[in-house]
Design a protein around this motif. Sequence first.
Motif, PDB file in Angstrom:
ATOM      1  N   VAL A 112     -34.029 -26.511   9.744  1.00  0.00           N
ATOM      2  CA  VAL A 112     -35.152 -27.324  10.193  1.00  0.00           C
ATOM      3  C   VAL A 112     -34.871 -27.874  11.596  1.00  0.00           C
ATOM      4  O   VAL A 112     -35.764 -28.008  12.425  1.00  0.00           O
ATOM      5  CB  VAL A 112     -35.487 -28.429   9.177  1.00  0.00           C
ATOM      6  CG1 VAL A 112     -34.526 -29.590   9.259  1.00  0.00           C
ATOM      7  CG2 VAL A 112     -36.917 -28.898   9.373  1.00  0.00           C
ATOM      8  N   ARG A 166     -35.803 -25.214  13.780  1.00  0.00           N
ATOM      9  CA  ARG A 166     -37.264 -25.095  13.691  1.00  0.00           C
ATOM     10  C   ARG A 166     -37.925 -26.086  14.657  1.00  0.00           C
ATOM     11  O   ARG A 166     -38.861 -25.767  15.363  1.00  0.00           O
ATOM     12  CB  ARG A 166     -37.666 -25.361  12.246  1.00  0.00           C
ATOM     13  CG  ARG A 166     -39.073 -25.775  11.991  1.00  0.00           C
ATOM     14  CD  ARG A 166     -39.960 -24.607  11.666  1.00  0.00           C
ATOM     15  NE  ARG A 166     -41.332 -24.949  11.963  1.00  0.00           N
ATOM     16  CZ  ARG A 166     -41.938 -24.709  13.115  1.00  0.00           C
ATOM     17  NH1 ARG A 166     -41.314 -24.054  14.070  1.00  0.00           N
ATOM     18  NH2 ARG A 166     -43.173 -25.077  13.326  1.00  0.00           N
ATOM     19  N   ARG A 169     -40.139 -25.377  17.941  1.00  0.00           N
ATOM     20  CA  ARG A 169     -41.490 -25.899  18.089  1.00  0.00           C
ATOM     21  C   ARG A 169     -41.632 -26.662  19.407  1.00  0.00           C
ATOM     22  O   ARG A 169     -42.628 -26.526  20.105  1.00  0.00           O
ATOM     23  CB  ARG A 169     -41.785 -26.817  16.910  1.00  0.00           C
ATOM     24  CG  ARG A 169     -43.251 -27.126  16.763  1.00  0.00           C
ATOM     25  CD  ARG A 169     -43.523 -27.757  15.448  1.00  0.00           C
ATOM     26  NE  ARG A 169     -43.124 -29.161  15.463  1.00  0.00           N
ATOM     27  CZ  ARG A 169     -43.170 -29.951  14.383  1.00  0.00           C
ATOM     28  NH1 ARG A 169     -43.575 -29.472  13.228  1.00  0.00           N
ATOM     29  NH2 ARG A 169     -42.805 -31.208  14.463  1.00  0.00           N
ATOM     30  N   TYR A 211     -46.483 -17.317  12.958  1.00  0.00           N
ATOM     31  CA  TYR A 211     -46.451 -18.137  11.753  1.00  0.00           C
ATOM     32  C   TYR A 211     -47.172 -17.435  10.623  1.00  0.00           C
ATOM     33  O   TYR A 211     -48.201 -16.806  10.835  1.00  0.00           O
ATOM     34  CB  TYR A 211     -47.174 -19.462  11.997  1.00  0.00           C
ATOM     35  CG  TYR A 211     -46.573 -20.250  13.124  1.00  0.00           C
ATOM     36  CD1 TYR A 211     -45.694 -21.284  12.861  1.00  0.00           C
ATOM     37  CD2 TYR A 211     -46.868 -19.929  14.450  1.00  0.00           C
ATOM     38  CE1 TYR A 211     -45.122 -21.999  13.894  1.00  0.00           C
ATOM     39  CE2 TYR A 211     -46.305 -20.637  15.490  1.00  0.00           C
ATOM     40  CZ  TYR A 211     -45.424 -21.679  15.210  1.00  0.00           C
ATOM     41  OH  TYR A 211     -44.861 -22.366  16.235  1.00  0.00           O
ATOM     42  N   GLU A 236     -38.293 -25.385   0.367  1.00  0.00           N
ATOM     43  CA  GLU A 236     -39.601 -25.813   0.854  1.00  0.00           C
ATOM     44  C   GLU A 236     -39.597 -27.273   1.292  1.00  0.00           C
ATOM     45  O   GLU A 236     -38.902 -28.111   0.731  1.00  0.00           O
ATOM     46  CB  GLU A 236     -40.666 -25.585  -0.223  1.00  0.00           C
ATOM     47  CG  GLU A 236     -40.442 -26.374  -1.486  1.00  0.00           C
ATOM     48  CD  GLU A 236     -41.461 -26.045  -2.564  1.00  0.00           C
ATOM     49  OE1 GLU A 236     -42.097 -24.988  -2.506  1.00  0.00           O
ATOM     50  OE2 GLU A 236     -41.609 -26.874  -3.469  1.00  0.00           O
ATOM     51  N   ASP A 282     -43.817 -26.074   3.644  1.00  0.00           N
ATOM     52  CA  ASP A 282     -43.294 -25.257   4.743  1.00  0.00           C
ATOM     53  C   ASP A 282     -41.983 -24.585   4.366  1.00  0.00           C
ATOM     54  O   ASP A 282     -41.086 -25.216   3.787  1.00  0.00           O
ATOM     55  CB  ASP A 282     -43.063 -26.149   5.967  1.00  0.00           C
ATOM     56  CG  ASP A 282     -44.383 -26.493   6.646  1.00  0.00           C
ATOM     57  OD1 ASP A 282     -45.414 -25.891   6.276  1.00  0.00           O
ATOM     58  OD2 ASP A 282     -44.384 -27.367   7.528  1.00  0.00           O
ATOM     59  N   TYR A 283     -41.893 -23.316   4.698  1.00  0.00           N
ATOM     60  CA  TYR A 283     -40.667 -22.545   4.495  1.00  0.00           C
ATOM     61  C   TYR A 283     -40.190 -22.066   5.861  1.00  0.00           C
ATOM     62  O   TYR A 283     -40.793 -21.166   6.450  1.00  0.00           O
ATOM     63  CB  TYR A 283     -40.951 -21.321   3.607  1.00  0.00           C
ATOM     64  CG  TYR A 283     -41.204 -21.674   2.164  1.00  0.00           C
ATOM     65  CD1 TYR A 283     -42.398 -22.269   1.775  1.00  0.00           C
ATOM     66  CD2 TYR A 283     -40.237 -21.411   1.199  1.00  0.00           C
ATOM     67  CE1 TYR A 283     -42.618 -22.600   0.447  1.00  0.00           C
ATOM     68  CE2 TYR A 283     -40.454 -21.745  -0.129  1.00  0.00           C
ATOM     69  CZ  TYR A 283     -41.639 -22.328  -0.496  1.00  0.00           C
ATOM     70  OH  TYR A 283     -41.854 -22.666  -1.815  1.00  0.00           O
ATOM     71  N   PRO A 284     -39.112 -22.670   6.375  1.00  0.00           N
ATOM     72  CA  PRO A 284     -38.616 -22.200   7.668  1.00  0.00           C
ATOM     73  C   PRO A 284     -38.103 -20.753   7.561  1.00  0.00           C
ATOM     74  O   PRO A 284     -37.536 -20.366   6.547  1.00  0.00           O
ATOM     75  CB  PRO A 284     -37.470 -23.159   7.996  1.00  0.00           C
ATOM     76  CG  PRO A 284     -37.276 -24.038   6.826  1.00  0.00           C
ATOM     77  CD  PRO A 284     -38.341 -23.783   5.830  1.00  0.00           C
ATOM     78  N   THR A 285     -38.356 -19.984   8.614  1.00  0.00           N
ATOM     79  CA  THR A 285     -37.984 -18.560   8.643  1.00  0.00           C
ATOM     80  C   THR A 285     -37.084 -18.316   9.842  1.00  0.00           C
ATOM     81  O   THR A 285     -37.548 -18.402  10.985  1.00  0.00           O
ATOM     82  CB  THR A 285     -39.260 -17.701   8.806  1.00  0.00           C
ATOM     83  OG1 THR A 285     -40.253 -18.171   7.901  1.00  0.00           O
ATOM     84  CG2 THR A 285     -38.968 -16.247   8.527  1.00  0.00           C
ATOM     85  N   ASN A 332     -39.067 -19.884  12.798  1.00  0.00           N
ATOM     86  CA  ASN A 332     -40.517 -20.015  12.676  1.00  0.00           C
ATOM     87  C   ASN A 332     -40.861 -20.666  11.347  1.00  0.00           C
ATOM     88  O   ASN A 332     -39.977 -21.143  10.638  1.00  0.00           O
ATOM     89  CB  ASN A 332     -41.193 -18.644  12.800  1.00  0.00           C
ATOM     90  CG  ASN A 332     -41.176 -18.124  14.231  1.00  0.00           C
ATOM     91  OD1 ASN A 332     -40.888 -18.858  15.172  1.00  0.00           O
ATOM     92  ND2 ASN A 332     -41.486 -16.856  14.386  1.00  0.00           N
ATOM     93  N   ASN A 333     -42.111 -20.622  10.989  1.00  0.00           N
ATOM     94  CA  ASN A 333     -42.518 -21.320   9.775  1.00  0.00           C
ATOM     95  C   ASN A 333     -43.510 -20.487   8.970  1.00  0.00           C
ATOM     96  O   ASN A 333     -44.397 -19.855   9.529  1.00  0.00           O
ATOM     97  CB  ASN A 333     -43.184 -22.651  10.158  1.00  0.00           C
ATOM     98  CG  ASN A 333     -43.316 -23.576   8.975  1.00  0.00           C
ATOM     99  OD1 ASN A 333     -42.441 -23.602   8.109  1.00  0.00           O
ATOM    100  ND2 ASN A 333     -44.408 -24.317   8.923  1.00  0.00           N
ATOM    101  N   ARG A 393     -46.168 -21.311   6.134  1.00  0.00           N
ATOM    102  CA  ARG A 393     -46.834 -22.449   5.498  1.00  0.00           C
ATOM    103  C   ARG A 393     -47.650 -21.951   4.308  1.00  0.00           C
ATOM    104  O   ARG A 393     -48.579 -21.154   4.464  1.00  0.00           O
ATOM    105  CB  ARG A 393     -47.726 -23.170   6.513  1.00  0.00           C
ATOM    106  CG  ARG A 393     -48.456 -24.353   5.940  1.00  0.00           C
ATOM    107  CD  ARG A 393     -48.933 -25.308   7.022  1.00  0.00           C
ATOM    108  NE  ARG A 393     -47.814 -26.113   7.534  1.00  0.00           N
ATOM    109  CZ  ARG A 393     -47.943 -27.075   8.455  1.00  0.00           C
ATOM    110  NH1 ARG A 393     -49.118 -27.338   8.971  1.00  0.00           N
ATOM    111  NH2 ARG A 393     -46.877 -27.760   8.845  1.00  0.00           N
TER     112      ARG A 393
END
Length: 828
Positions: free
Chosen positions: A56, A59, A63, A147, A182, A224-227, A236-237, A239
Amino acid sequence: MAAPEVTHLPNLPNDVEGLRQSIRDAVVRVVGEDPRQATERDWMEALAFAIRERMVERRLLTRRQFADEDVKRVYYLSMEYLIGRMLEANLRNMGILEPARQAMADLGVNLDTILDLEDDAALGNGGLGRLAACILESLATQGYPGYGYGIRYEFGMFRQEFEPYHQVEHPDNWLRYGNPWEFPRSDRKYPIHFYGHVVEHHHPRGETRYTWENGEEVLAMAYDYPTAGYGRRNVNNLRLWAAKATRDFDLRYFNEGDYIRAVADKAESETISMVLYPNDATAIGKELRLKQEYFFVSASLQDILDRHLALGYNLDALPDKVAIQLNDTHPAIAVAELMRLLVDCHELSWDRAWDLARRTFAYTNHTLMPEALETWPVELMERVLPRHMGIIYQINHDFLEQVRHRYPGDNDRLARLSIIDEQNGRRVRMAHLAVVGSHRVNGVAALHTQLLQETLFEDFYNLWPERFVNVTNGVTPRLWMIQANPALTELLGQRIGNDWQYDLDRLRALEPYAHDADLQKAFLDVKRANKVRLANLVRERTGVELNPDVMFDVQIKRIHEYKRQLLKLLHVVDLYRRIRAGEDVAPRVVLFGGKAAPGYARAKGIIQVINEVADIVNHDPAVGDRLKCVFFPNYEVSSASIIIPAADVSEQISTAGFEASGTGNMKLALNGALTIGTLDGANIEIRDAVGEESIFIFGMTADEVVEHRRNGPNPEAILAQQPNLAAAVEMIESGFFTCDDPGTHGDLGRYLRHEDPFFVIADYAAYTEACERADTLYADRTAWAEAAILNVARMGYFSIDRTVRDYANQIWDIIPEPVAPSRTNGAA
Ligand code: 6GP
């Protein structure tokens, strides 16, 4: 400007010591357990929390950078994400797999045991859902601002069991222990409406305005699941939306004193995100499904517009800053929903809104199967989404005006192109809505795109040829090579270094060594070790013992008539009969895997007959190691990653013209399996890439299939000329494999003799001949190894990274934005 302490991001250490500390702390602080008493599952959760903190962090860095750089973003709208397990993938892509392994070992825990505890996230059916997961991973890996949006199904793809031969579906309660990956975002909620009615407001000057009133309301809440990208700091995310009842909704009944009804209604409104429809390439037309589609589309578009405006852009800049990809027609209602948001809520003029919408959307088609083409009864759409029905009429009206202008008097063409199908009880054709509302439409392999242009979308193609492009599918080498096949990854590293992990074309460096005896031996050793690994798993799951020294011949995919599992089964029965008759046949293990849609009786019948045949063959002492047949239960992403590296032969034997692309074909070939395949989907491009000598092509081409159908196929006549095939069919229909109930497969016999809609009988002779070519090559270990190595070396084109770059350049117009090490955080 906020104080530095407020804007600071933590920047956690990624070395063994730092990880160990985070994990140990998480056992106490997050899991709430004494490290002395923690179970393996507790440690798994603690590890996951330690990783997610780090994800995160990146992430948020990602962002911030995207916001600073004013990037254009792509949003991938998909009803399905077939992700599989996340723990190992996240460790690997974050670059902390080995330190974490060590840290866990220091804590007295074996990482591999922990990895095995995780349930697959199976929020998808098959190809389309797995492709979506590969695309998200590649977007992050290549540093694209991309996303995913989808649904957080509480129950994913069902768990398949055989009782004892037929498929029984069990619910997949993947969230029962909670999910450490999540981030529930209670601040990200949007109201979603259904039903109600539309009120017109006439303005003396200007356009008529509409409001949609008195509907049912439910909230969409973000999870949200960070990728994480591989070898990059970009995260990335994804959602995913979950349905939550609104308080107002409850209140109505609470006020009437009907407490139970209020609570029951709350539960009812939350069913929207409860379960994934387990249908692959068939549209089911259920009201709940339409509500699911609209639910996630509306939430996603509201969120996208919110972000766009919050970043300070105006709505006219939408197509410059936002691209939205529709993964098949499931999210196609987005075209109408964006119009509603722009026109009704943001008060743009219709024409301006339409221009923006069309330049923002693009649509990917994943199948030509007519039963997969979504159409909704007008009556249903009108009831559930009355405003959208009005918008669709308006879109259609404007569109048909254009067509009329271009082809005056051509009413047949108008009827064919119309978004409303007037022939079958008035239905909304979602594919037409998607094509009309997009600036690009793509197929997923060269042949598929060509067939789209010539058949399904012929009229659209004539109207707007520039709208149609091809983007051949790909697969991520991170999951399907580095993670699934560590032994081959290691060998490649020794021979050609690791650049291929980022640029799969670099596998070509292997070509000059294809006839190097040492490499061949090492390559075959790796394959054998992978076969032993699979044999162990098969023993554990089915009790069947496999000999790793015979050919492993694999067909893993959804069960469908067009994919022709029956063709492979007839071959098995044919071999079995010949072995019993004392013939000498090349030995093989045939492994099937895949699920059937619960309502697809023919597919379920195919599973049953394969299991019955397998049971007889595997227990016949006359057969021994010469033939084994296994139906691997509950085929899913995590088992695919054990099966694929162990395959010698990859069965890609669909009736030509029916498989849009296939991606299993790519995963298997990348892992050194040689393909037996028809000239269908991406098989054609695989043949072009690997060369005729590394692939066994057989059967009718797509054109020949059309021709054959036109000529009136006659399976009986073919059977009369092919005694081996006829004997195999007879053996099945006579009840040989169903001792307790000989009548069971009479129907299957009739089906093959009289219907055979996918030409199993017509292609059988060519198919067995291709299998024999494979047997001959397999017997020559050197020649086989060389062909298999060349096969690996030439698969670079099928990297998902190339696919994503094609989308980025041809459709989305976005560029990569790799995250630089942060100035304030200085993390490496
Ligand atoms: C599948 C296609 O059947 C397969 O050929 C392709 O490789 C895959 O999509 C990815 O493009 N289609 C689906 O899974 C589906 O549900 C509506 O299509």
